[in-house]
Design an enzyme around this catalytic site. Structure first.
Site, mmCIF file in Angstrom:
data_model
loop_
_atom_site.group_PDB
_atom_site.id
_atom_site.type_symbol
_atom_site.label_atom_id
_atom_site.label_comp_id
_atom_site.label_asym_id
_atom_site.label_seq_id
_atom_site.Cartn_x
_atom_site.Cartn_y
_atom_site.Cartn_z
ATOM 1 N N LYS A 249 88.251 -23.722 85.383
ATOM 2 C CA LYS A 249 87.162 -24.078 86.306
ATOM 3 C C LYS A 249 86.065 -24.719 85.471
ATOM 4 O O LYS A 249 84.898 -24.317 85.516
ATOM 5 C CB LYS A 249 86.695 -22.798 87.046
ATOM 6 C CG LYS A 249 85.742 -23.038 88.188
ATOM 7 C CD LYS A 249 86.365 -23.742 89.369
ATOM 8 C CE LYS A 249 85.321 -24.053 90.429
ATOM 9 N NZ LYS A 249 85.818 -24.951 91.492
ATOM 10 N N ASP B 30 99.771 -13.444 92.110
ATOM 11 C CA ASP B 30 100.022 -12.790 93.397
ATOM 12 C C ASP B 30 100.425 -13.827 94.453
ATOM 13 O O ASP B 30 101.247 -13.543 95.326
ATOM 14 C CB ASP B 30 98.783 -12.003 93.870
ATOM 15 C CG ASP B 30 98.798 -10.555 93.368
ATOM 16 O OD1 ASP B 30 99.397 -10.306 92.305
ATOM 17 O OD2 ASP B 30 98.220 -9.673 94.045
#
Ligand SMILES: NC(=O)c1ccc[n+]([C@@H]2O[C@H](COP(=O)([O-])OP(=O)(O)OC[C@H]3O[C@@H](n4cnc5c(N)ncnc54)[C@H](O)[C@@H]3O)[C@@H](O)[C@H]2O)c1
Length: 349
Positions: A188, A249
């Site tokens: 990021k 996930d």
């Protein structure tokens, strides 16, 4: 010589899925010697021990010196709200044994398990390398004036040149060795302009050493979107500790759910730790309903890392065959309990 494996079934469904996975390892025929440890919430609540020898590090040195690998079920229990024991055992082992590679393969075993429209086994097959010893998980920071309206909480992200370099290098080396042609780094850096500038620098430094591999960069939000829209565009993903935790996930969901996902915490050439991605799932514990496949595939990763690639492959094939036959637990549409689903895999081995 038998490989010495420290086994920590842990809490909740950890105990059930590890029991199924140990049977599979034994049946695969690899020479192994298991030593089981009772490190868990029960033990912590009984005598205050998380990992014996935690405080002076002797427990970690014992793991390193006396074992070739560590096999963990899951840790976490509502009776220990601050998760102290889980942190000491899991994060402690990752940090103290310097297990800097968190290796999470994401492979769809059967088309019907994919939640995406028009996506098949050809579309979901990639690996994620999550940096495992730094980032936001090192516990740096603090709270001022806790539990007041004036509270200030700081959680610091640690990125070191050494730490970023070795995981990025590992990802490229893995791609090269497996003949994979794409490595994507996600950060990021548009918002986290200090720490993630380091990731940018290192990625640009390492990528040119692998001219036959296409090196791409994505911001983590874009990666999250594209993993759902077009998972087929990825072979190898490398990212930091927190982002890796989250996107794997998503990866598990693409494979059919948390019960299907395997992982390794690796320091090449040293004692490494293997565990399913899922947690202790307290609502499922003790009911013989947990899916043992994540644990069984983690066992296969462990055997592969211990130099038993053929045993690992046979386990993966047996799992795949049981999944195709629908002989699985209910979370992926089958009629079986944990032990019966384990037995279905055993029969095929
Ligand atoms: N590595 C670890 O040991 C680990 C990882 C994640 C969470 N935890 C801990 O586990 C506890 C529970 O956490 P959580 O509920 O957020 O995550 P979880 O992974 O334990 O469970 C989330 C849900 O996923 C499903 N699920 C997970 N594993 C499954 C399996 N093998 N078979 C079928 N369904 C499965 C269940 O519906 C479950 O309720 C917490 O204490 C948490 O801190 C531990």
């Amino acid at each position: 010589m038998a490989k010495r494996i420290a086994v920590v079934p842990g809490d909740g469904i950890g105990k059930e899925v590890i029991a199924a996975a140990l049977d599979v390892i034994r049946a695969a025929g690899a020479p192994v010697a298991f030593t089981e440890f009772d490190w868990s919430a029960d033990r912590y609540l009984k005598d205050g021990t998380t990992l014996p020898g935690y405080a002076d590090g002797a427990g970690f040195r014992k793991l390193e010196n006396d074992f070739d690998a560590i096999f963990v079920g899951a840790l976490g229990d509502p009776r220990v709200p601050d998760n102290r024991h889980a942190r000491d055992i899991l994060l402690g082992t990752r940090f103290e044994l310097d297990l800097y590679v968190n290796y999470r393969p994401v492979r769809l075993l059967d088309d019907r398990l994919c939640p995406l429209k028009n996506r098949t086994r050809d579309h979901v097959n990639f690996v994620v390398f999550r940096e495992n010893t730094e980032g936001l998980y090192v516990g740096a920071g603090g709270r001022m004036r806790p539990d007041t309206e004036e509270e200030i909480a700081v959680q610091e992200e640690i990125n070191t040149y050494k730490g970023v370099h070795r995981i990025v290098r590992y990802a490229f080396e893995f791609a090269r060795q497996r003949g994979l042609t794409r490595v994507c780094m996600a950060d990021k850096s548009n918002a986290m302009t200090h720490g993630h500038a380091l990731w940018q620098r290192v990625f640009k430094e390492v990528a040119p050493d692998y001219p036959s591999i296409e090196a791409t960069h994505l911001y983590i939000d874009a990666l999250a979107m594209l993993l759902v829209q077009t998972p087929e565009r990825f072979d190898v993903i490398v990212t930091n500790n927190l982002f890796g935790d989250i996107i794997t996930d998503i990866g598990a969901a693409l494979q059919g759910g948390l019960g299907m996902a395997a992982s390794g915490n690796i320091h090449p050439g040293r004692t490494s730790m293997f565990e399913p991605v899922h947690g202790s799932a307290p609502p499922l514990a003790g009911k013989n309903v947990a899916n043992p496949i994540g644990a069984i595939l983690s066992a296969a990763l462990m055997l592969e890392t211990l130099g038993r690639a053929e045993d690992a492959q046979r386990i993966e094939q047996a799992v795949e065959a049981a999944v195709h036959a629908g002989e699985t637990t209910q979370d992926i549409g089958g009629p079986l309990g944990t032990s019966e689903a384990g037995a279905a895999i055993l029969r095929r081995l």
